[in-house]
Design an enzyme around this catalytic site. Structure first.
Site, PDB file in Angstrom:
ATOM      1  N   ASP A 139      77.179 -57.556 -45.862  1.00 16.49           N
ATOM      2  CA  ASP A 139      76.031 -56.996 -45.154  1.00 16.49           C
ATOM      3  C   ASP A 139      75.681 -57.895 -43.971  1.00 16.49           C
ATOM      4  O   ASP A 139      75.486 -59.102 -44.135  1.00 16.49           O
ATOM      5  CB  ASP A 139      74.835 -56.862 -46.096  1.00 16.49           C
ATOM      6  CG  ASP A 139      73.772 -55.931 -45.531  1.00 16.49           C
ATOM      7  OD1 ASP A 139      74.123 -55.050 -44.709  1.00 16.49           O
ATOM      8  OD2 ASP A 139      72.598 -56.078 -45.897  1.00 16.49           O
ATOM      9  N   HIS A 146      64.775 -56.343 -36.116  1.00 16.38           N
ATOM     10  CA  HIS A 146      64.540 -56.580 -37.540  1.00 16.38           C
ATOM     11  C   HIS A 146      64.525 -58.081 -37.836  1.00 16.38           C
ATOM     12  O   HIS A 146      63.638 -58.579 -38.532  1.00 16.38           O
ATOM     13  CB  HIS A 146      65.620 -55.885 -38.371  1.00 16.38           C
ATOM     14  CG  HIS A 146      65.564 -56.223 -39.837  1.00 16.38           C
ATOM     15  ND1 HIS A 146      64.583 -55.746 -40.678  1.00 16.38           N
ATOM     16  CD2 HIS A 146      66.366 -57.002 -40.602  1.00 16.38           C
ATOM     17  CE1 HIS A 146      64.793 -56.209 -41.903  1.00 16.38           C
ATOM     18  NE2 HIS A 146      65.866 -56.979 -41.893  1.00 16.38           N
ATOM     19  N   ARG A 155      58.967 -66.993 -41.697  1.00 17.76           N
ATOM     20  CA  ARG A 155      58.870 -68.297 -41.007  1.00 17.76           C
ATOM     21  C   ARG A 155      58.111 -68.094 -39.702  1.00 17.76           C
ATOM     22  O   ARG A 155      58.713 -68.030 -38.633  1.00 17.76           O
ATOM     23  CB  ARG A 155      60.272 -68.840 -40.663  1.00 17.76           C
ATOM     24  CG  ARG A 155      61.174 -69.187 -41.815  1.00 17.76           C
ATOM     25  CD  ARG A 155      62.549 -69.620 -41.320  1.00 17.76           C
ATOM     26  NE  ARG A 155      63.149 -68.613 -40.455  1.00 17.76           N
ATOM     27  CZ  ARG A 155      63.843 -67.572 -40.896  1.00 17.76           C
ATOM     28  NH1 ARG A 155      64.053 -67.413 -42.183  1.00 17.76           N
ATOM     29  NH2 ARG A 155      64.331 -66.693 -40.054  1.00 17.76           N
ATOM     30  N   GLU A 211      66.233 -50.560 -46.933  1.00 13.68           N
ATOM     31  CA  GLU A 211      66.695 -50.989 -45.609  1.00 13.68           C
ATOM     32  C   GLU A 211      67.564 -49.893 -45.025  1.00 13.68           C
ATOM     33  O   GLU A 211      68.543 -49.461 -45.640  1.00 13.68           O
ATOM     34  CB  GLU A 211      67.466 -52.321 -45.696  1.00 13.68           C
ATOM     35  CG  GLU A 211      66.560 -53.502 -46.020  1.00 13.68           C
ATOM     36  CD  GLU A 211      67.236 -54.854 -45.842  1.00 13.68           C
ATOM     37  OE1 GLU A 211      68.483 -54.907 -45.858  1.00 13.68           O
ATOM     38  OE2 GLU A 211      66.508 -55.858 -45.676  1.00 13.68           O
ATOM     39  N   GLU A 213      70.313 -48.701 -42.865  1.00 16.71           N
ATOM     40  CA  GLU A 213      71.493 -49.333 -42.284  1.00 16.71           C
ATOM     41  C   GLU A 213      72.598 -48.304 -42.040  1.00 16.71           C
ATOM     42  O   GLU A 213      72.595 -47.224 -42.614  1.00 16.71           O
ATOM     43  CB  GLU A 213      72.048 -50.420 -43.219  1.00 16.71           C
ATOM     44  CG  GLU A 213      71.022 -51.493 -43.578  1.00 16.71           C
ATOM     45  CD  GLU A 213      71.643 -52.769 -44.116  1.00 16.71           C
ATOM     46  OE1 GLU A 213      72.858 -52.986 -43.910  1.00 16.71           O
ATOM     47  OE2 GLU A 213      70.897 -53.544 -44.745  1.00 16.71           O
ATOM     48  N   ASP A 245      70.196 -50.468 -48.195  1.00 18.00           N
ATOM     49  CA  ASP A 245      70.321 -51.767 -48.868  1.00 18.00           C
ATOM     50  C   ASP A 245      68.979 -52.086 -49.526  1.00 18.00           C
ATOM     51  O   ASP A 245      68.160 -52.826 -48.989  1.00 18.00           O
ATOM     52  CB  ASP A 245      70.708 -52.829 -47.830  1.00 18.00           C
ATOM     53  CG  ASP A 245      70.774 -54.225 -48.436  1.00 18.00           C
ATOM     54  OD1 ASP A 245      71.017 -54.337 -49.640  1.00 18.00           O
ATOM     55  OD2 ASP A 245      70.580 -55.194 -47.674  1.00 18.00           O
ATOM     56  N   ARG A 249      61.784 -57.797 -52.216  1.00 17.94           N
ATOM     57  CA  ARG A 249      61.307 -58.806 -51.261  1.00 17.94           C
ATOM     58  C   ARG A 249      60.737 -60.050 -51.918  1.00 17.94           C
ATOM     59  O   ARG A 249      60.832 -61.152 -51.358  1.00 17.94           O
ATOM     60  CB  ARG A 249      60.249 -58.194 -50.334  1.00 17.94           C
ATOM     61  CG  ARG A 249      60.724 -57.027 -49.496  1.00 17.94           C
ATOM     62  CD  ARG A 249      61.902 -57.400 -48.631  1.00 17.94           C
ATOM     63  NE  ARG A 249      62.303 -56.280 -47.780  1.00 17.94           N
ATOM     64  CZ  ARG A 249      63.458 -56.255 -47.115  1.00 17.94           C
ATOM     65  NH1 ARG A 249      64.310 -57.276 -47.208  1.00 17.94           N
ATOM     66  NH2 ARG A 249      63.769 -55.211 -46.375  1.00 17.94           N
ATOM     67  N   GLN A 252      63.619 -62.026 -53.160  1.00 19.62           N
ATOM     68  CA  GLN A 252      64.317 -62.546 -51.971  1.00 19.62           C
ATOM     69  C   GLN A 252      63.606 -63.765 -51.383  1.00 19.62           C
ATOM     70  O   GLN A 252      64.244 -64.765 -51.037  1.00 19.62           O
ATOM     71  CB  GLN A 252      64.390 -61.423 -50.927  1.00 19.62           C
ATOM     72  CG  GLN A 252      65.168 -61.781 -49.657  1.00 19.62           C
ATOM     73  CD  GLN A 252      65.197 -60.618 -48.659  1.00 19.62           C
ATOM     74  OE1 GLN A 252      64.635 -59.556 -48.910  1.00 19.62           O
ATOM     75  NE2 GLN A 252      65.863 -60.830 -47.532  1.00 19.62           N
ATOM     76  N   LYS A 265      69.323 -58.266 -53.769  1.00 17.75           N
ATOM     77  CA  LYS A 265      70.069 -57.205 -53.089  1.00 17.75           C
ATOM     78  C   LYS A 265      71.116 -56.549 -53.978  1.00 17.75           C
ATOM     79  O   LYS A 265      71.697 -55.546 -53.579  1.00 17.75           O
ATOM     80  CB  LYS A 265      70.803 -57.813 -51.885  1.00 17.75           C
ATOM     81  CG  LYS A 265      69.895 -58.492 -50.879  1.00 17.75           C
ATOM     82  CD  LYS A 265      69.244 -57.493 -49.985  1.00 17.75           C
ATOM     83  CE  LYS A 265      68.582 -58.169 -48.795  1.00 17.75           C
ATOM     84  NZ  LYS A 265      68.147 -57.170 -47.825  1.00 17.75           N
ATOM     85  N   THR A 269      72.687 -50.294 -54.040  1.00 21.32           N
ATOM     86  CA  THR A 269      72.908 -50.003 -52.618  1.00 21.32           C
ATOM     87  C   THR A 269      73.405 -48.568 -52.567  1.00 21.32           C
ATOM     88  O   THR A 269      74.346 -48.223 -53.284  1.00 21.32           O
ATOM     89  CB  THR A 269      73.972 -50.944 -52.011  1.00 21.32           C
ATOM     90  OG1 THR A 269      73.550 -52.301 -52.182  1.00 21.32           O
ATOM     91  CG2 THR A 269      74.186 -50.671 -50.529  1.00 21.32           C
ATOM     92  N   THR A 371      69.627 -54.054 -41.407  1.00 22.17           N
ATOM     93  CA  THR A 371      68.532 -53.110 -41.181  1.00 22.17           C
ATOM     94  C   THR A 371      68.405 -52.801 -39.699  1.00 22.17           C
ATOM     95  O   THR A 371      68.307 -53.713 -38.882  1.00 22.17           O
ATOM     96  CB  THR A 371      67.207 -53.719 -41.668  1.00 22.17           C
ATOM     97  OG1 THR A 371      67.406 -54.175 -42.987  1.00 22.17           O
ATOM     98  CG2 THR A 371      66.083 -52.704 -41.620  1.00 22.17           C
ATOM     99  N   GLU A 385      58.507 -54.397 -42.774  1.00 18.29           N
ATOM    100  CA  GLU A 385      58.073 -54.449 -41.378  1.00 18.29           C
ATOM    101  C   GLU A 385      56.929 -53.471 -41.119  1.00 18.29           C
ATOM    102  O   GLU A 385      55.947 -53.818 -40.463  1.00 18.29           O
ATOM    103  CB  GLU A 385      59.247 -54.125 -40.454  1.00 18.29           C
ATOM    104  CG  GLU A 385      60.332 -55.186 -40.474  1.00 18.29           C
ATOM    105  CD  GLU A 385      61.636 -54.653 -39.922  1.00 18.29           C
ATOM    106  OE1 GLU A 385      61.815 -54.681 -38.702  1.00 18.29           O
ATOM    107  OE2 GLU A 385      62.478 -54.195 -40.721  1.00 18.29           O
TER     108      GLU A 385
END
Ligand code: MN
Length: 445
Positions: A139, A146, A155, A211, A213, A245, A249, A252, A265, A269, A371, A385
């Site tokens: 992936d 994204h 971050r 996600e 994709e 995907d 969160r 993750q 993940k 999928t 994504t 998001e």
């Protein structure tokens, strides 16, 4: 891209399968995508199929009918198998020969109409399997929008890491959890570090996300120790599909440093059953561009052909159908839409970069694009998001709210390419459904 267009792209072509010409039809005569299917609940062997309108051309039945000859016949024989790996391995000349033979046989007035008609199976009667035996799944993270949105949440001081503009970032995923549209899966459980907690706990994911994709199926592979040059890369790509995907969160956020996604993940999928070939997408190619103020690609990721037409303008959509919508007979609400053309890295760049170290790709390997979020806020390809990390709930038209996905939710990805001078080319849908966590997966308290 003009050199890539041939008689199969002519928008004036009509099929004797009348549903192929209906307005808004994904599966036009100019598309001819591939899947693996059988009659639903029949116990028949799975085999290859090509979509035309509301029907599927049964490629095993067509191979038995011996209508084609030469390279098209050889390619067709490979499609009678329960996976398309052998067909994918044959390369663009074989794919193209079969596409041309199918296009001619399905055109209005074709002399092969009567012989082909018994090979049609209504899509409504079909069930699908994964189109290939997927040996490896990688992936990528090819949308800078994204990467920036998510980086800002994880971050705030340092959203985009310095390597992002130099190489297509990726991680190796799990092929075992990939399922075809219609996939139902149990809400995953795992280790979560709640905000402000002193120690992690284990329990069902509270921040389940999708996600949006594009999936990339590898055709012919490359030997271990060799690299695929950028301008050869597309010859190794069989086609594109839709890929969800699913992402946990909270799992993750706690596990991803320093080696990247792991159990967040690998529980599910979902891909669309239909793979649209790059040849079918030729009319929808677009220039691949890089802002002048950004680093320009290193030589192995740079070419004139990529600049001219390395991107694909594929419209992508996410739809949500909650349990309540389903009860009330609503098909769902569109959460966002964007285009694959916004990808920071192209399909060919992902393939060239994947093999720059000599890594071997094999027929049927699957790459995810990452994504796909566009530059505008409504173009984000994940709930993370859209809800700004769960801080701003999304208000649905029926009054429901979502920060993250709930049990009973169904997420539907759609994709299509459309414009006035060309026939529409669509991907159908990738549908996945969330079931409650298993009892026994409750918190460790
Ligand atoms: Mn992803």
């Amino acid at each position: 891209m003009d050199g890539l267009l041939n008689e199969t792209h002519d928008p004036a072509l009509k099929s004797w399968v009348e549903s192929a010409s209906r307005a808004g039809q994904d599966f036009t005569l100019q598309n001819l995508p591939f899947a693996v299917f059988r009659r639903d609940g029949s116990g028949e062997a799975f085999r290859g199929g090509v979509a035309i309108g509301d029907e599927i051309v049964d490629l095993a039945a067509l191979a038995s009918a011996r209508l084609f000859d030469g390279e098209a016949a050889q390619a067709l024989a490979a499609c009678a198998a329960p996976t398309l790996n052998d067909f994918m391995a044959r390369g663009p000349q074989a794919w193209s020969a079969l596409r041309l033979a199918l296009s001619r046989a399905l055109r209005a007035g074709s002399a092969q109409t009567a012989a082909l008609r018994p090979c049609l199976v209504p899509q409504g009667d079909a069930e699908y399997a994964l189109p290939a035996r997927i040996g490896d799944y990688t992936d990528f993270y090819a949308s800078i929008h994204h990467a920036t949105n998510v980086g800002r949440l994880f971050r705030p001081d340092n959203p985009l890491l310095p390597n992002y503009k130099w190489l297509p970032i990726g991680y190796h995923g799990r092929a075992s959890s990939i399922g075809v549209s219609g996939q139902r899966f149990v809400r995953p459980s795992g280790q979560i570090m709640a905000p402000g907690a002193e120690r992690p706990s284990v329990g069902p994911c509270q921040r389940l996300d999708y996600e949006l994709e594009v999936g990339i199926f590898i055709g012919a592979g490359n030997a271990l120790g060799t690299s695929i040059a950028l301008d050869d890369a597309e010859a190794h790509v069989f086609g594109l599909c839709l890929l969800n995907d699913w992402s946990a969160r909270d799992i993750q956020a706690w596990e991803y440093q320093p080696l990247g996604p792991f159990l967040a993940k690998s529980f599910a999928t979902t891909i669309s059953p239909w793979i649209v070939t790059l040849e079918a997408l030729a009319p929808y190619r677009a220039a691949w561009t890089r802002p002048a103020e950004d680093p320009q690609p290193l030589p192995y990721l740079e070419s004139v052909a990529q600049r001219r037409m390395g991107a694909f303008d594929i419209q992508l959509e996410v739809w949500l159908q909650t349990e309540r919508m389903r009860r009330e007979g609503q098909t769902g609400e569109r959460l966002s839409h964007t285009s694959f053309r916004h990808a920071y890295w192209s399909v060919a760049q992902m393939v060239a970069h994947h093999t720059v170290n000599g890594c071997g790709l094999q027929p049927g390997d699957l790459l995810g694009s990452g994504t796909m979020s566009g530059p505008e806020p409504g173009e984000a390809g994940s709930l993370l998001e859209l809800s700004v990390g769960g801080k701003q709930p999304l208000r649905l038209a029926n009054g429901e709210e979502r920060r993250f996905l709930q049990d009973g939710d169904t997420v539907i990805l759609r994709g299509f390419a459309e414009r006035a001078a060309s026939a529409r080319v669509g991907f159908g849908a990738a549908v996945g459904h969330i079931m409650p966590a298993r009892t026994g997966d409750a918190a460790d308290a």
